[in-house]
Scaffold this active site. Structure first.
Site, PDB file in Angstrom:
ATOM      1  N   TYR A  40       0.858  -1.185   0.000  1.00  0.00           N
ATOM      2  CA  TYR A  40       0.000   0.000   0.000  1.00  0.00           C
ATOM      3  C   TYR A  40       0.899   1.241   0.000  1.00  0.00           C
ATOM      4  O   TYR A  40       1.887   1.282  -0.726  1.00  0.00           O
ATOM      5  CB  TYR A  40      -0.972  -0.060   1.185  1.00  0.00           C
ATOM      6  CG  TYR A  40      -2.134   0.883   1.051  1.00  0.00           C
ATOM      7  CD1 TYR A  40      -2.945   0.863  -0.095  1.00  0.00           C
ATOM      8  CD2 TYR A  40      -2.435   1.801   2.048  1.00  0.00           C
ATOM      9  CE1 TYR A  40      -4.010   1.733  -0.235  1.00  0.00           C
ATOM     10  CE2 TYR A  40      -3.511   2.674   1.917  1.00  0.00           C
ATOM     11  CZ  TYR A  40      -4.291   2.643   0.773  1.00  0.00           C
ATOM     12  OH  TYR A  40      -5.336   3.509   0.639  1.00  0.00           O
ATOM     13  N   LYS A  95     -20.578 -20.689  -9.743  1.00  0.00           N
ATOM     14  CA  LYS A  95     -19.924 -20.491 -11.038  1.00  0.00           C
ATOM     15  C   LYS A  95     -18.483 -20.037 -10.824  1.00  0.00           C
ATOM     16  O   LYS A  95     -17.567 -20.471 -11.547  1.00  0.00           O
ATOM     17  CB  LYS A  95     -20.693 -19.446 -11.834  1.00  0.00           C
ATOM     18  CG  LYS A  95     -20.304 -19.390 -13.295  1.00  0.00           C
ATOM     19  CD  LYS A  95     -20.892 -20.568 -14.060  1.00  0.00           C
ATOM     20  CE  LYS A  95     -20.739 -20.413 -15.549  1.00  0.00           C
ATOM     21  NZ  LYS A  95     -21.812 -21.003 -16.311  1.00  0.00           N
TER      22      LYS A  95
END
Length: 765
Positions: A40, A95
């Site tokens: 970060y 899925k």
């Protein structure tokens, strides 16, 4: 009652131990402050600036290139209809799971609360920069057609509505091969379609691209034949209105060559099938009940070529054959769309693959002697490991040839290896194991069925068709637990201590005593032991009253293995019993031996353990690549513990030269093909992916497999007993329900293999 239990199981599966089926896992180190500063602020600014200079750098510095969005508005979810976006989320997560396990594609599922086409398209376009591709799912027709059309045109990443195109691609591959077998030309055949939803229309569109004439396609929906005078048809449906007026489906099917069903169960009657043309091609894909029962269809027409959407019949039209690999290929060349050329490439790749020799592990998974291209095999099986290396490259090449690839592949051999490396991170082996067991279920004794988890495992084994459980234990307790679980099937229950089993128990005791009376066993001892469930269970298998047994949930391994060693003979030609564990690691299945029996095996013992393990690896459809591990590398130490490994390897090299085995070698070298190639290029395992480790002693093997299991939550099947004449397998103390189900599947497969060997020997005698 069963329905309620299945409902409860489904809810628990999705709720425990963590709600949902997917999670986000970091791919970079994050242990130190320096790591976090790179992940970060301030380090993250550098890739941001590089992407700002050139937006294509987003593929270099972020996960976009392997990230697909599965997007729905929940308006056509499975057979459940318009149930809303929140209710569709479990399906979308499912899925996502399939994308990951079959093609190593990461997925965020996105459920949008919007039925307006313009707003839906705008929402997807606004979030599209996050993703490398978009899979539309469970959106009702006709809106699904317009949504997909606009997104394909307006975005520069691959977009596909799998409900339409997945089924179309797989069934088109099946159609090509079926027409070849029927010796019919695609431009001549007449096709009747039952169903006019998105999948049926997409199939018809792709069939036309294959060469079927649009005027040869007759389509019905729930209101009857699609005709020009109907005012309720969408623009896509109007393409397939019929010039000939057929009164009903039966009339349309007279003389037809192909029936495509994407509608409802049992609407195609035997009489209709009889009136079709010679060598009728029937794709009955309604689920779970096809338009005509498979057994009824093949009994009605011996010349039929049939496919369904079910896994328990030949020729399953399963979308998982397509969408993971189509997106894999599209992502890997950074395609700007999935075009017709890419879809057709997938069709032809699947059709061609079905004509090639099938790997032995696929034959094993489906319980076949040898799968061959023919009426019962017109499309590949979902467990075929070649799918990713055949379909994905075909799609990628079509993207390049059609000008939509922005990052062409330069080295196809390297690309194929990268695809193979993606296969090691899932549990395909477990699915193949259970599928193989289902092909020929056997009678398996659960010797501790009066424990809730053991009984639950037995229930799953029965309901999944893996085997036929026989329950041993306190009968009253078992019956109470069965009622608690809703396990209402009538399965055999035996309580060895009850008077009702006196006759069987005494018979077993007499048989055992006669076999062991010259080894210090008295008849009284034998009668006493037969009151114990593990002795009783072992005799059931010995006597042919069961095909195999599983036990060990509630007792220590040494106490359970003892009666097995006393009652069950070694297999012919075997002088040593050992065990192996199959570990489901990120690099694929790994076999570890000996993990439970031999404390300090000799060189001769190690060679025997290696040979038995190799046989077991092959039983699972894999070719063993074996490392005999030690703390030494090829002579770097000269201690007795190292020398015995070296001697075992020398013996194997001399007498089994075709076996891929080497050592002594340290574990890190064994698991790093490049490191072996660089340091020890002479080794038989140099440059190869080791899948089997043979340890120099019990403590190193046992410690290793338990560390893997606990530290990395690696699934384990085992210990699998090697060398017994009967299928006897022992759980680890306190094994999970899943582990017990897997071990029962191993026992079934072991029984299948032993039965084959016995039959082969009989045929030779």
């Amino acid at each position: 009652m069963k329905r309620n239990i299945k409902r409860r199981e489904a809810l628990l599966y999705h709720a425990k131990p963590t709600p949902g089926k997917i999670q986000v896992i970091p791919t970079k180190k994050y242990a130190t402050q320096r790591d976090l500063s790179l992940a970060y602020s301030p380090g993250v600014a550098e890739p941001c600036l590089e992407i700002a200079k050139d937006v294509n750098n987003v593929y270099k510095y972020t996960a976009k290139g392997n990230l697909v969005a599965v997007i729905t508005n929940g308006t056509a979810v499975l057979g459940l209809g318009d149930i809303g976006p929140e209710a569709s989320k479990p399906v979308m997560e499912g899925k996502a799971l399939l994308f990951k396990i079959f093609a190593d594609i990461d997925v965020f599922d996105i459920e949008i609360d919007c039925k307006d086409i313009d707003k839906f398209v705008e929402t997807v376009k606004n979030i599209a920069p996050t993703f490398g591709g978009i899979n539309l799912e469970d959106i009702k027709a006709p809106e699904s057609f317009e949504i997909e059309r606009r997104l394909v045109e307006e975005l520069n990443i691959p977009v596909m509505h799998d409900d339409q195109h997945g089924t179309a691609i797989i069934s088109s591959a099946a159609l090509l091969n079926a027409l070849e077998l029927a010796d019919k030309k695609v431009e001549d055949v007449r096709v009747v379609v039952s169903g006019a939803g998105s999948a049926a229309l997409a199939c018809a569109n792709l069939y036309v691209l294959l060469g079927v004439r649009p005027e040869h396609i007759t389509m019905f929906d729930k209101d009857g034949l699609l005709t020009k005078d109907r005012t309720d048809l969408s623009l896509v449906q109007q393409r397939y209105t019929s010039e000939i007026h057929y009164e009903n489906l039966h009339e349309a099917l007279k003389g037809a060559d192909v029936f495509l069903g994407l509608s409802a169960g049992n609407i195609l009657t035997p009489a209709m099938l009889v009136d079709m043309a010679n060598d009728p091609i029937v794709f009955a894909m309604a689920n779970p009940v096809p338009e005509i029962d498979y057994d009824v269809a093949i009994a009605t027409r011996k010349d039929i070529i049939m496919a369904t959407g079910r896994s328990d019949h030949p020729n399953q039209v399963n979308n998982v054959l397509g969408f993971p690999y189509i997106f894999r290929g599209a992502l890997d060349v950074r395609a700007t769309k999935i075009n017709e050329e890419m879809k057709m490439a997938a069709v032809h790749a699947l059709a061609t693959l079905a004509k090639e020799s099938v790997p032995e592990q696929v034959n094993i998974a489906y319980g076949e002697t040898k799968l061959n291209f023919g009426r019962d095999y017109i499309i590949p099986k979902p467990f075929d490991p070649r799918l990713i290396t055949v379909v994905a490259p075909a799609v990628a090449k079509a993207a390049m040839d059609s000008g939509v690839a922005t990052h062409p592949i330069q080295d196809w051999e390297k690309y194929e290896q990268e695809l193979l490396d993606r296969l090691g991170s899932d549990n395909k082996m477990v699915r193949m194991l259970t599928n193989r067991a289902k092909n020929d279920p056997k009678r398996i004794v659960f010797a501790e069925a009066d424990h809730l988890d053991v009984l639950k495992a037995a229930q799953i084994v029965m309901e999944e068709g893996i085997g036929h459980p026989i329950l041993l234990g306190d009968k009253e307790v078992i019956l109470e637990l069965k009622e608690e679980l809703g396990f209402d099937a009538d399965v055999p229950i035996f309580d060895p201590k009850k008077p009702e089993e006196d006759s069987r128990r005494l018979e077993y005791a007499d048989i055992f005593w006669k076999a062991r009376k010259r080894r210090g066993i008295s008849l009284l001892d034998s009668q006493k032991w037969m009151r114990e469930r593990n002795y009783f269970a072992a005799m059931m298998v010995n006597h042919g009253d069961a095909d195999g047994l599983v036990t060990g949930y509630s007792r220590s391994y040494p106490s359970v293995i003892k009666p097995m060693m006393q009652l069950i003979e070694k297999a012919p030609g075997i002088s040593l019993i050992a065990t192996a564990n199959m570990m489901m690691t990120n690099r694929g299945p790994m076999f570890l031996s000996d993990t439970a029996i031999n404390p300090n095996p000799s060189a001769d013992d190690l060679a025997k353990i290696a040979l038995m393990t190799a046989k077991t690896v092959r039983m699972f459809g894999m070719e063993p690549v074996m490392a005999m591990v030690s703390y030494s590398n090829f002579g770097s130490s000269d201690s007795p513990n190292v020398n015995k490994v070296r001697e075992a390897v020398a013996y194997l090299h001399k007498y089994y030269p075709d076996l891929i085995v080497d050592g002594e070698i340290q574990a890190d070298f064994a698991l790093n093909p490049e490191m072996i190639q660089k340091k020890f290029p002479f080794s038989k395992i140099a440059g190869k992916k080791v899948n089997t480790l043979i340890f120099p002693n019990l403590e190193s093997a046992n410690i290793t497999y338990k560390l893997l299991k606990e530290l990395y939550k690696t699934d384990s099947i085992g210990p699998i007993i090697l060398g017994m004449d009967k299928p006897v397998h022992i759980f680890q103390l306190g094994a999970s329900v899943e582990e017990m189900v897997n071990m029962a599947a191993v026992a079934v497969v072991d029984a299948q293999e032993k039965e084959k060997r016995r039959n082969a020997l009989r045929s030779l005698s």
